[in-house]
Design a protein around this motif. Structure first.
Motif, PDB file in Angstrom:
ATOM      1  N   ARG A 105       0.180   4.206   0.478  1.00 25.40           N
ATOM      2  CA  ARG A 105      -0.160   5.195   1.515  1.00 25.40           C
ATOM      3  C   ARG A 105       0.644   4.989   2.794  1.00 25.40           C
ATOM      4  NH1 ARG A 105      -6.531   4.259   1.215  1.00 25.40           N
ATOM      5  NH2 ARG A 105      -5.652   2.154   1.105  1.00 25.40           N
ATOM      6  N   ASP A 152       0.839  -1.186   0.000  1.00 27.33           N
ATOM      7  CA  ASP A 152       0.000   0.000   0.000  1.00 27.33           C
ATOM      8  C   ASP A 152       0.883   1.249   0.000  1.00 27.33           C
ATOM      9  OD1 ASP A 152      -1.875   1.986   0.307  1.00 27.33           O
ATOM     10  OD2 ASP A 152      -2.880   1.069   2.027  1.00 27.33           O
ATOM     11  N   ASP A 205      -4.759  11.274  -1.748  1.00 27.65           N
ATOM     12  CA  ASP A 205      -4.371   9.910  -2.106  1.00 27.65           C
ATOM     13  C   ASP A 205      -3.486   9.928  -3.344  1.00 27.65           C
ATOM     14  OD1 ASP A 205      -5.634   8.694  -0.028  1.00 27.65           O
ATOM     15  OD2 ASP A 205      -7.472   8.229  -1.139  1.00 27.65           O
ATOM     16  N   TRP A 243       0.674  11.940   2.803  1.00 26.77           N
ATOM     17  CA  TRP A 243       0.144  12.392   1.520  1.00 26.77           C
ATOM     18  C   TRP A 243      -0.899  13.486   1.713  1.00 26.77           C
ATOM     19  CZ3 TRP A 243       2.571  10.799  -2.756  1.00 26.77           C
ATOM     20  CH2 TRP A 243       3.332   9.627  -2.680  1.00 26.77           C
TER      21      TRP A 243
END
Length: 268
Positions: A105, A103, A193, A190
């Motif tokens: 993120r 991921d 996204d 971030w």
């Protein structure tokens, strides 16, 4: 169906935003092809060749794809072997954050080098996290980062755009672009996204050896064959009667001459 551009990309890159997005995807595809070709040619048991070629290609292929865009400028950080590309207000920094799908993120910057510290002076400020032992007036104050080299000449409105990607010697798995701050433990915070980049199947440039070098024609072989060339001139000399009586063996080549100049002397 075309994917709409994120608002931040249009703000940072202006009219070139769509071309930058396409160019980044193509650059990463070319990077992967180059690195795999280098690994194949090396015929090595390790992936060191792939890793070195990939690291070099993540900067050079991006430059190749974006350098012709209006307003594109290469930027050379201090003591860094490659140039980063700036288009519009966006300074592009590609990096590999994993060898398998993860991921994005929760991605982390691979290492906190001086380059990373200088680059993130063009990124948003990270959210403040107060530790359990931090009190007013006793918090750690990080010293200001000195921006050097080509980065020092960038306009203050420059925005760092990250291009994290996942790849290994078997394939290029995914890639993203976006704007983020550098938080604790090198984790990215971030702003929005991160957007996935489209990775094309076609490769527009790579260094795979596909053509065997042209071999000499038969006529050329006749000229270069060892038994068809001109015969060397031989210098003959007869032995003296003394040598013959003492049964001294004949000399078949001249005595070597001592070289009076060493390699060290040649450098002075």
């Amino acid at each position: 169906m075309s994917v709409p551009l994120p608002p931040w990309a249009t703000e940072v890159f202006g009219k070139q935003a769509a071309a930058v997005r396409v160019g980044l995807g193509q650059a990463l595809r070319n990077m992967q092809a180059n690195a795999q070709a280098a690994q194949e040619q090396a015929d090595s048991r390790t992936n060191h060749t792939y890793g070195s070629a990939r690291w070099q290609g993540q900067y050079e292929r991006v430059q190749e794809e974006l350098r012709h865009l209006p307003g594109a400028t290469p930027v050379k950080p201090f003591q860094f072997p490659f140039e980063l590309m700036r288009v519009g207000r966006g300074l592009i920094y590609p990096f590999s954050y994993s060898k398998k799908k993860l991921d994005v993120r929760i991605a982390r910057i691979p290492n906190e080098s001086q380059l990373v510290k200088e680059l993130f002076t063009f990124a948003p400020e990270p959210a403040e996290v107060q530790g359990m032992f931090e009190f007013d007036g006793f918090g750690d104050s990080s010293p200001a980062v000195e921006v050097r080299g080509g980065l020092a000449s960038l306009p203050p409105d420059t925005r760092l755009v990250l291009v994290p990607f996942v790849c290994n010697a078997s394939g290029l798995l995914e890639a993203y672009w976006g704007v983020a701050a550098l938080g604790e433990d090198l984790r990215l915070q971030w702003e929005t996204d991160p957007e996935p980049l489209t990775l094309p199947e076609a490769v527009t440039s790579h260094e795979r050896l596909t053509v065997i070098p042209q071999q000499p024609a038969s006529a050329d072989l006749e000229l270069t064959s060892f038994d068809h060339g001109a015969e060397p001139t031989l210098t003959l000399s007869s032995r003296s009667n003394v040598d013959r009586q003492r049964d001294v063996p004949p000399l078949t080549e001249a005595e070597p001459v001592d070289n009076q100049i060493s390699e060290d002397d040649a450098t002075h």
